[in-house]
Design a protein around this motif. Sequence first.
Motif, PDB file in Angstrom:
ATOM      1  N   ALA A   1       0.831  -1.208   0.000  1.00  0.00           N
ATOM      2  CA  ALA A   1       0.000   0.000   0.000  1.00  0.00           C
ATOM      3  C   ALA A   1       0.866   1.259   0.000  1.00  0.00           C
ATOM      4  N   ALA A   2       1.944   1.226   0.789  1.00  0.00           N
ATOM      5  CA  ALA A   2       2.839   2.387   0.854  1.00  0.00           C
ATOM      6  C   ALA A   2       3.410   2.673  -0.531  1.00  0.00           C
ATOM      7  N   PHE A   3       3.909   1.640  -1.188  1.00  0.00           N
ATOM      8  CA  PHE A   3       4.521   1.828  -2.504  1.00  0.00           C
ATOM      9  C   PHE A   3       3.484   2.368  -3.498  1.00  0.00           C
ATOM     10  N   ARG A   4       2.279   1.800  -3.439  1.00  0.00           N
ATOM     11  CA  ARG A   4       1.192   2.256  -4.312  1.00  0.00           C
ATOM     12  C   ARG A   4       0.916   3.746  -4.109  1.00  0.00           C
TER      13      ARG A   4
ATOM     14  N   LEU B   1       7.119  -7.328  -4.441  1.00  0.00           N
ATOM     15  CA  LEU B   1       7.117  -6.004  -3.806  1.00  0.00           C
ATOM     16  C   LEU B   1       8.402  -5.243  -4.133  1.00  0.00           C
ATOM     17  N   ARG B   2       9.508  -5.964  -4.229  1.00  0.00           N
ATOM     18  CA  ARG B   2      10.755  -5.322  -4.664  1.00  0.00           C
ATOM     19  C   ARG B   2      10.543  -4.678  -6.041  1.00  0.00           C
ATOM     20  N   GLU B   3       9.874  -5.420  -6.905  1.00  0.00           N
ATOM     21  CA  GLU B   3       9.588  -4.937  -8.265  1.00  0.00           C
ATOM     22  C   GLU B   3       8.763  -3.644  -8.203  1.00  0.00           C
ATOM     23  N   LEU B   4       7.742  -3.693  -7.359  1.00  0.00           N
ATOM     24  CA  LEU B   4       6.857  -2.524  -7.244  1.00  0.00           C
ATOM     25  C   LEU B   4       7.610  -1.286  -6.732  1.00  0.00           C
ATOM     26  N   ALA B   5       8.454  -1.474  -5.715  1.00  0.00           N
ATOM     27  CA  ALA B   5       9.197  -0.336  -5.148  1.00  0.00           C
ATOM     28  C   ALA B   5      10.085   0.310  -6.213  1.00  0.00           C
ATOM     29  N   GLU B   6      10.750  -0.543  -6.984  1.00  0.00           N
ATOM     30  CA  GLU B   6      11.609  -0.015  -8.045  1.00  0.00           C
ATOM     31  C   GLU B   6      10.756   0.778  -9.046  1.00  0.00           C
ATOM     32  N   ARG B   7       9.618   0.189  -9.416  1.00  0.00           N
ATOM     33  CA  ARG B   7       8.774   0.829 -10.428  1.00  0.00           C
ATOM     34  C   ARG B   7       8.247   2.170  -9.940  1.00  0.00           C
TER      35      ARG B   7
ATOM     36  N   TYR C   1      16.835   7.700  -4.262  1.00  0.00           N
ATOM     37  CA  TYR C   1      17.024   6.271  -4.058  1.00  0.00           C
ATOM     38  C   TYR C   1      15.707   5.523  -4.230  1.00  0.00           C
ATOM     39  N   SER C   2      15.777   4.358  -4.807  1.00  0.00           N
ATOM     40  CA  SER C   2      14.612   3.489  -4.780  1.00  0.00           C
ATOM     41  C   SER C   2      15.078   2.070  -4.477  1.00  0.00           C
ATOM     42  N   GLY C   3      14.141   1.249  -3.979  1.00  0.00           N
ATOM     43  CA  GLY C   3      14.488  -0.122  -3.614  1.00  0.00           C
ATOM     44  C   GLY C   3      15.132  -0.194  -2.242  1.00  0.00           C
ATOM     45  N   PRO C   4      15.696  -1.363  -1.907  1.00  0.00           N
ATOM     46  CA  PRO C   4      16.231  -1.578  -0.556  1.00  0.00           C
ATOM     47  C   PRO C   4      17.442  -0.692  -0.265  1.00  0.00           C
ATOM     48  N   LEU C   5      17.601  -0.358   1.009  1.00  0.00           N
ATOM     49  CA  LEU C   5      18.713   0.495   1.448  1.00  0.00           C
ATOM     50  C   LEU C   5      19.634  -0.315   2.368  1.00  0.00           C
ATOM     51  N   PRO C   6      20.544  -1.117   1.799  1.00  0.00           N
ATOM     52  CA  PRO C   6      21.400  -1.940   2.671  1.00  0.00           C
ATOM     53  C   PRO C   6      22.327  -1.103   3.551  1.00  0.00           C
ATOM     54  N   ALA C   7      22.517   0.165   3.214  1.00  0.00           N
ATOM     55  CA  ALA C   7      23.384   1.016   4.038  1.00  0.00           C
ATOM     56  C   ALA C   7      22.786   1.287   5.414  1.00  0.00           C
TER      57      ALA C   7
END
Lengths: 387, 387, 387, 387
Positions: free
Chosen positions: A179-182, A201-207, A346-352
Amino acid sequence: MDTSGATGLWLVGARGSVATTAAVGALGIGHGLAGRTGLVTERPDVAGAPLPRVEDLVVGGHDISTTTLSKRAEALAEGGVLPPALVRALGPDLEEVDRRIRQVSEHPHGPQAARAGRIAADLRDFARRERCDRVVVVNVSSTESPLPSHPAHEDLSALESALRQDEPVLGRSSLYAYAAFRAGCAYVDFTPGAGARLPALRELAEREGVPWAGSDGKTGETLLKSVLAPMFAARGLKVRSWAGTNLLGGGDGATLADPGPQRSKARSKSRTVQETLGYPVEGPLHIDYVPNLGDWKTAWDHISFEGFLGVGMTLQFTWQGCDSALAAPLVLDLARLVAAAHAAGYSGPLPALAFFFKDPVDCTEHGLAAQYELLVRWAAGLPGRRT
Amino acid sequence: MDTSGATGLWLVGARGSVATTAAVGALGIGHGLAGRTGLVTERPDVAGAPLPRVEDLVVGGHDISTTTLSKRAEALAEGGVLPPALVRALGPDLEEVDRRIRQVSEHPHGPQAARAGRIAADLRDFARRERCDRVVVVNVSSTESPLPSHPAHEDLSALESALRQDEPVLGRSSLYAYAAFRAGCAYVDFTPGAGARLPALRELAEREGVPWAGSDGKTGETLLKSVLAPMFAARGLKVRSWAGTNLLGGGDGATLADPGPQRSKARSKSRTVQETLGYPVEGPLHIDYVPNLGDWKTAWDHISFEGFLGVGMTLQFTWQGCDSALAAPLVLDLARLVAAAHAAGYSGPLPALAFFFKDPVDCTEHGLAAQYELLVRWAAGLPGRRT
Amino acid sequence: MDTSGATGLWLVGARGSVATTAAVGALGIGHGLAGRTGLVTERPDVAGAPLPRVEDLVVGGHDISTTTLSKRAEALAEGGVLPPALVRALGPDLEEVDRRIRQVSEHPHGPQAARAGRIAADLRDFARRERCDRVVVVNVSSTESPLPSHPAHEDLSALESALRQDEPVLGRSSLYAYAAFRAGCAYVDFTPGAGARLPALRELAEREGVPWAGSDGKTGETLLKSVLAPMFAARGLKVRSWAGTNLLGGGDGATLADPGPQRSKARSKSRTVQETLGYPVEGPLHIDYVPNLGDWKTAWDHISFEGFLGVGMTLQFTWQGCDSALAAPLVLDLARLVAAAHAAGYSGPLPALAFFFKDPVDCTEHGLAAQYELLVRWAAGLPGRRT
Amino acid sequence: MDTSGATGLWLVGARGSVATTAAVGALGIGHGLAGRTGLVTERPDVAGAPLPRVEDLVVGGHDISTTTLSKRAEALAEGGVLPPALVRALGPDLEEVDRRIRQVSEHPHGPQAARAGRIAADLRDFARRERCDRVVVVNVSSTESPLPSHPAHEDLSALESALRQDEPVLGRSSLYAYAAFRAGCAYVDFTPGAGARLPALRELAEREGVPWAGSDGKTGETLLKSVLAPMFAARGLKVRSWAGTNLLGGGDGATLADPGPQRSKARSKSRTVQETLGYPVEGPLHIDYVPNLGDWKTAWDHISFEGFLGVGMTLQFTWQGCDSALAAPLVLDLARLVAAAHAAGYSGPLPALAFFFKDPVDCTEHGLAAQYELLVRWAAGLPGRRT
């Protein structure tokens, strides 16, 4: 980056102990009534980064509880978690925050797509009303059971179809990520749930071009593991066993008394030692609900290790911490850092941001010192300067 | 660098627990009878550096005791510090090492210049007989009282005059540093003494082109402090007090029951927390002699700290370690690393070895992880590859 | 009472750690090679009672293991449980004891009546060969699963019929009690099993005129509970929770990793606090198998209690004990005391021996001091004087 | 005995933490606002004795401080020692008690006889105004330095002469005992001072027919020692060393940072273990002032002991207690018990109250269970029944 406007902090579980402590702290700092102890983003190494100010965070959220934030804060003050005078001073402000919290059903009916739609609508509405440049959704609700895997987790279009069915396909943490990404919002999972870690969901965040971080805030026993395991490793000492007993009361304790959530938590807690040392280490890990301890948590760890020529030695520690007081500043830190990441593109995961988590996404570094250095370097690289 | 020849390891206090454990370990490794647990120089991050092999270390030294190394090793085996079978297997080798140990007087008479001359002669004789490419002198004798400052400490020529007087001007650790440098040997101070840290001795080391390192091996309580203090710092948690009680038997315990040596030790132990956190921290630090504990040491630390909004929390740990087993591999590590530094042309203090010390010379970094990184980078920069 | 002849001590689990330690100790005392530390019957308060001497105990027993007593003793010496020199000195004596141990099958076939017959025959044979005035059977085998209740447990004649069926009706501890009584021997249950506590077996013991005692030797965590719970009670302090974690390796640890035996043990361990305080106390009780700990056991207990005006406080303790060293002298004590009771004409349960047990039969007094007084008074009342 | 009238409780140090907590508790119980947890005199075993009711205690006293009882109570409420709501509810009552407290000079001038006369006059005045049947003076002031011995301590008439000189001859605790006896009041020393233990004062108490008790309330570490030492003894286990570290803030901590009072305290604390075990036990005993701990005290004890065949084992405990909450109910208990003793005609020392003290007068029994039994029997023997 323009950080002059407000930044929304939408809390899932907004009337819980962690959320209440975070809200009281943010308001207290805003009014100059509280200090910044425990905020990593106020450390000299990080404070220069172009982050939104604590004072500019606007808190809202969802909760299943109808107990108001003021009532919760008073209870926490009685339990010694919050200073009574601060809670009294912030009375009207807490009521204002509470008006931005929407009560939701614990067991909602109907397809999850509809529920996600309502969540996203709430997020957009919140951003608009509060004139937020951006919103970070942080999940601080109680630990959920591990999510059974489902083919629709692998692919976004399959997921969207599945969400329209009656049968739920996502756990709470993942549904909120969706929902957040949407809604174009960044997402942080402070609980051990699957959150945004599903391929779909990874796909959605990137998109959608939104960043996210997780999982499971590192506040107590695992924080210690993340400095002690590297110590044994650096010295070439062999850890033979690592046993841990965690006694906790409060809402989280009650939830973790259930085998499902307990399994989730234990899985998340077990990564640090194993991945740091590079070999399996025996030893039980208990999480026990002891109601009278309230918001305090006592962890006892017993580590048996081997030194030169096979000599056996032991280290024991007892950690007596207040979980809400440890978690709340990290929630504010994460809101600031993830909002800045979002602003910086930035988009997607933040490993930092592995520094903050027991089970860091896309990162096998569990040593706290190395994670801290990663964070400092990443923050230093954010474009723009703090205003 | 040519590391094919022997490297001498000259131990001051060569019949003590640490020295005996180091000798047994080096011989055991040489015969394939012992493992390398606890050796930092065998960690993958460091093992690639061009260091002399453990098998190529030749051990000799000085001691005031007449108890042979074999007897000492048997006593340590009875006390659970050394494996009885290993000690039995190494009988003849230990006697051979013992023949390279010279007994010295506890209270020598005459000017210190003469004594230094005898030490230097012993070192040169050892190097020649054992065909050592170079010799590293490591002071593992018991803790001395803090040295009263003296004008001659400031300047080498003043020191040389003063040494010819009847009145002693240097403590044991400094006298050995002086003699080692005079004999062209590198020096390591594993005790809390002043060692080579006097301006006059620094000058001498530079002039003779020999490296040195120190002081006070970091084996137990301070090792833990060096990961826990950075943890509190990184999280922005305020340490209110840090109390420590150290119970120890054995020779070191007896020595530390004297106020002089105890002051030396406490001074050395106190740097880590203070310098890491950057503010003074209250709390007692006790070192107590409890004979029945033998070579085992129990440290209990109680740390009181403050989190978000002033909430007080505590961490306690109990460390039950065998000091000899913790120190001995570090002595072998230091011999290898300092010999390699010497071979590579380093002279003067080696701050890159701060990882090993409670009171590191010319280094204010006390965080173990940062010190480890420093060590790894330094070792990687040594010219030559391991054969 | 005539205590001049030998007293047989028949150990069920005679090649286990506890039995081996008891045998080594009894022989060592007999030869003047070992001290009497840990023997309650050597305390001034008890030593005057007319008990058989430790030197006059003759050890035999049953075990499923084929590892000889000497081998077991050597392994215990390597693990630091027994002094190596003592084990070496007792070599031939241990072999002699081992010849009196009969190996039995772990999973015997056929009706239990036949098995009981074989056990009783072994006991009679042992008594005759060794010229024992009487024999005390002590069960130190590993913990069994709780026995399902069976109608035949209620009545002796029903039990005798049931024993002739193919289906087993008694657990190991009860079968040994039955066989011991049939052979006219006294019985002690040092494990948490049902032992002689079934009505049918109580009936048999009375009829045969033999005494018995049990259950579950009080050696570590429960020993502490038996002094701490009365302390809280005497001071009117309210215990809110009592959590315990027990880490243990060794054979007992492996057995207790099974849910069945663990349930047996936990049931036995839980009586002390509850019955002393008179109200239910929350808190988990864990028993964890950590193989590398060997014969050592570490128990951590966390007690949260309430003082005047509702103030919450805590007590934690860590007990690091060697179970065999704690249990073995109590086995010798019980053999002496129960043999004396038998000689004095006691039959049936001996509640005056509650001091030794976690789960004392026919006794609700769990306070150690009160139990000790009970023991001292009872021993003082035994007819006859020590020779 | 007629217990219908009021009983005076005169506190030396009446505005300190212990006294304030005792006053709040007594008032709270009187108003039905507080429970009786922690009161030994409310245990079923003792509650039947003919003691004055808590509700009938009238509190007054001396203090050098001018901070009112209400202010002190508010500070204790902030520190978590007292429930804030209770303190608010008792506001007017606390002010009333405070009006019965007289401020005295810390360093009074002139002969001690005059000072004693003023104290006795205050006591008589208090008894008259408050219509007390009798008054018990309880010394809860801070620990004094050990009193140098003086010939006048041996004999009452010599003492009376000496008191008229300018030079002080009695410590505070003894001067109060003298004044109390002179005024016909019973006396309790809750601190480690000499109190009434001087021959001259013993003589006076007998002559005046008043009872007294002491010394040094047993609230924390020593309470544990008084159950653990008997446990080791009863099991025949040999204690090799017993090390203790006590961290405490608050006023008592500050006082005990001085070597004089610290020596007093350590002397008092050391009796239990030694006298219970009957042999000397090595080990340091530290009392450290750590201001941030406030009224909380953390004690860590490390006990090394030897079991069967010389096996070494350890027990550690950490006690985290609130001293005021532990001491205050004992003060009320002692006031009730000593008043009842006075009413029953007892005079001189009351060894039956050893249960309450670290350093019990005329009693070598330090085991808590035995002391409790002594107390229960003594209370049961008091003439009369509770109304």
